[in-house]
Write a protein that holds these residues in place. Sequence first.
Motif, PDB file in Angstrom:
ATOM      1  N   SER A 162      84.342  44.489  53.039  1.00 17.02           N
ATOM      2  CA  SER A 162      83.409  45.283  53.885  1.00 17.02           C
ATOM      3  C   SER A 162      83.952  46.895  53.770  1.00 17.02           C
ATOM      4  N   GLY A 166      80.961  48.579  52.269  1.00 13.73           N
ATOM      5  CA  GLY A 166      80.194  49.102  53.503  1.00 13.73           C
ATOM      6  C   GLY A 166      79.270  48.119  54.027  1.00 13.73           C
ATOM      7  N   GLU A 167      79.641  46.861  53.866  1.00 13.92           N
ATOM      8  CA  GLU A 167      78.679  45.895  54.333  1.00 13.92           C
ATOM      9  C   GLU A 167      79.418  44.527  54.787  1.00 13.92           C
ATOM     10  N   ASP A 168      78.745  43.704  55.700  1.00 14.69           N
ATOM     11  CA  ASP A 168      79.511  42.437  55.866  1.00 14.69           C
ATOM     12  C   ASP A 168      79.586  41.538  54.492  1.00 14.69           C
ATOM     13  N   SER A 176      75.334  37.210  45.566  1.00 16.24           N
ATOM     14  CA  SER A 176      74.872  38.611  46.089  1.00 16.24           C
ATOM     15  C   SER A 176      74.611  39.405  45.164  1.00 16.24           C
ATOM     16  N   ARG A 178      75.139  42.504  44.856  1.00 12.35           N
ATOM     17  CA  ARG A 178      76.152  43.530  44.446  1.00 12.35           C
ATOM     18  C   ARG A 178      77.388  42.745  44.148  1.00 12.35           C
TER      19      ARG A 178
END
Length: 232
Positions: A162, A166-168, A176, A178
């Motif tokens: 995170s 910058g995300e859960d 994913s 990313r």
Amino acid sequence: FDYVDCKELLQLSPEQMRSLVDIALIVRMDRNSWRNRGNKLVEFMNLGSVKDKTVMDFGCGFGLDGALFTRCGARCILADINPCGLMIAKNVMVICSGRNPQRLTLVRNNPPYFGECQLDMFWSFGVLHHTPNIRGILERACNLLNPGGECRICLYSDRRYSKLMGEDAPQNSEGSPRFREFVERCDTVGNYTDWYNADKLRGVVQDFAELTHCDYIADDNLIAAIIKPKKS
């Protein structure tokens, strides 16, 4: 420290190597450094319990952890995928403790991953999050533990994901969009990285072991987990 080619390390003089080890130990043990913030890493290593016990340092790298276990009276098996790295770790152990490892074990990418041995502790710091074979490796380790033995491992956490992304953290990391970005941010020498928390790690080991402890350390970048084989 950045990654250094082990062949370069083998070319250092004994005096240069000893100086490097001294500096690396100071950095590793510093209570104000991120890895050992508040002395949590050293406390998790449980060094006071290893005298006359057999400990495997899996993915030993430079070998500092194995050297510390040996200094505290353990019989230490060094295990790594890099044969040259194993020789470096052996030299570091001799410098730190005056003792040789009980054994050097070359890690493979396929089962059974490493050779037969009897262990009281399987230790791995910052390694198993870099392989998709974590389940098989931990099951192998649990099968080799003596009664009362345990696995103590440190893995990248969901909170690290995170903070970096910058995300859960996504439940299915490899699925994913990313995933490759996360790998590139965390693994400069390999091609795989995953994150873990208690629930995710419990799911990995539930068929053969119990997760008995899981806490965040290293500024929440890692989880420190204890895994014990299920009683038959």
